[in-house]
Design a protein around this motif. Sequence first.
Motif, short mmCIF file in Angstrom:
data_model
loop_
_atom_site.label_atom_id
_atom_site.label_comp_id
_atom_site.label_asym_id
_atom_site.label_seq_id
_atom_site.Cartn_x
_atom_site.Cartn_y
_atom_site.Cartn_z
N PHE A 101 -4.62 17.11 -40.09
CA PHE A 101 -3.95 18.17 -39.34
C PHE A 101 -3.97 17.90 -37.84
N PHE A 102 -5.04 17.29 -37.35
CA PHE A 102 -5.10 16.90 -35.95
C PHE A 102 -3.96 15.93 -35.63
N CYS A 103 -3.81 14.89 -36.44
CA CYS A 103 -2.74 13.89 -36.22
C CYS A 103 -1.36 14.52 -36.41
N PHE A 104 -1.24 15.37 -37.41
CA PHE A 104 0.04 16.04 -37.68
C PHE A 104 0.51 16.83 -36.46
N PHE A 105 -0.39 17.61 -35.87
CA PHE A 105 0.00 18.45 -34.73
C PHE A 105 0.20 17.63 -33.46
N VAL A 106 -0.58 16.55 -33.29
CA VAL A 106 -0.40 15.69 -32.11
C VAL A 106 0.98 15.02 -32.15
N PHE A 107 1.33 14.45 -33.32
CA PHE A 107 2.63 13.79 -33.45
C PHE A 107 3.76 14.81 -33.32
N SER A 108 3.58 15.98 -33.93
CA SER A 108 4.62 17.02 -33.84
C SER A 108 4.84 17.44 -32.40
N GLU A 109 3.75 17.58 -31.64
CA GLU A 109 3.89 17.97 -30.23
C GLU A 109 4.61 16.87 -29.44
N SER A 110 4.27 15.61 -29.72
CA SER A 110 4.94 14.50 -29.02
C SER A 110 6.45 14.55 -29.22
N PHE A 111 6.87 14.74 -30.47
CA PHE A 111 8.30 14.69 -30.76
C PHE A 111 9.02 15.98 -30.36
N ILE A 112 8.32 17.12 -30.36
CA ILE A 112 9.01 18.34 -29.93
C ILE A 112 9.22 18.31 -28.42
N LEU A 113 8.31 17.66 -27.69
CA LEU A 113 8.52 17.51 -26.24
C LEU A 113 9.72 16.62 -25.96
N SER A 114 9.95 15.61 -26.81
CA SER A 114 11.13 14.76 -26.62
C SER A 114 12.41 15.52 -27.01
N ALA A 115 12.33 16.38 -28.03
CA ALA A 115 13.49 17.21 -28.40
C ALA A 115 13.84 18.17 -27.27
N MET A 116 12.82 18.71 -26.60
CA MET A 116 13.05 19.62 -25.48
C MET A 116 13.69 18.88 -24.30
N ALA A 117 13.30 17.62 -24.10
CA ALA A 117 13.91 16.82 -23.04
C ALA A 117 15.39 16.57 -23.34
N TYR A 118 15.71 16.29 -24.60
CA TYR A 118 17.11 16.08 -24.99
C TYR A 118 17.91 17.37 -24.79
N ASP A 119 17.32 18.50 -25.12
CA ASP A 119 17.98 19.80 -24.92
C ASP A 119 18.31 20.01 -23.45
N ARG A 120 17.34 19.68 -22.56
CA ARG A 120 17.57 19.83 -21.11
C ARG A 120 18.66 18.87 -20.63
N TYR A 121 18.71 17.67 -21.21
CA TYR A 121 19.75 16.69 -20.86
C TYR A 121 21.14 17.25 -21.18
#
Length: 309
Positions: A101-121
Amino acid sequence: MTGKNSSVTEFILAGLTDHPGLRMPLFFLFLGFYMVTVVGNLGLITLIGLNSHLHTPMYFFLFNLSLIDSCYSSTIIPKMLMSFISKNVISHSGCMTQLFFFCFFVFSESFILSAMAYDRYVAICKPLMYTVTMSPQVYFLLLLGVYVMGFSGGMAHTGNIMNLTFCADNLVNHFMCDILPLLELSCNSSFTNELVVFIVVAFGIGVPIVTIFISYALILSSILHMHSTEGRSKAFSTCSSHIIVVCLFFGSGAFMYLKPPSILPLDQGKVSSLFYTIVVPMLNPLIYSLRNKDVKVALRKTLVRRVFS
């Protein structure tokens, strides 16, 4: 979930300190951090849910970021608090579950931050196409991708660690079941195991960072071509909170995992881990709340409705 040849059925988490005089102050300090994290993230989730003008892709991703941060901190902190008041024992299966669960949430946070960057773009560089490009179908697919990558990263790391053998020593030199201290504790970890960790972490951090870098390079180019000072200011204001969160999260994570253990001893690594497992999830809702006009307006309206209802 016990390894095939392991004689270890449970682990002892060493925690942060061996000094008895520091345990109770640290217990109350991190309990306070945890309460701020949970209240802040659940408050932001509630605020976004209650205010219809925040039902946009940007806040849809922020809603999920807060949800991830709440679950993420709850995976780590309650077990860590136990190490301050008693011998912190965790079963082999419990350790592997926490690791997943630690790895699951770390990876999920990494990729949701990239999705948010794409949204801002899309919002800044292609504003006229925003509603089409970021349709509900698109951001649901992006969110599905976030959690699929989180699950894949969690499974890759957990499967890698579960293939190791733990012979006699069961004292994990950490406050949680993390990858590097478990590798150090194993009696048969190899270069291959370490290479798997490096590749998976490099992918989980590298792909989002490249996505974020490209998105913000295009955003910066678009902002510099704006003639309106007000438009530039608004664009920078929209992105500033996200940039701060990205720097805090990826900076501390890369410092911990993309350096060999010989350069960063585990005792120092524990301090780095504290930052991205406890401090960053606590700061995220504060950063977005204090620097976001829409969130502050929504909070004011919600409080007014509650007071006068």
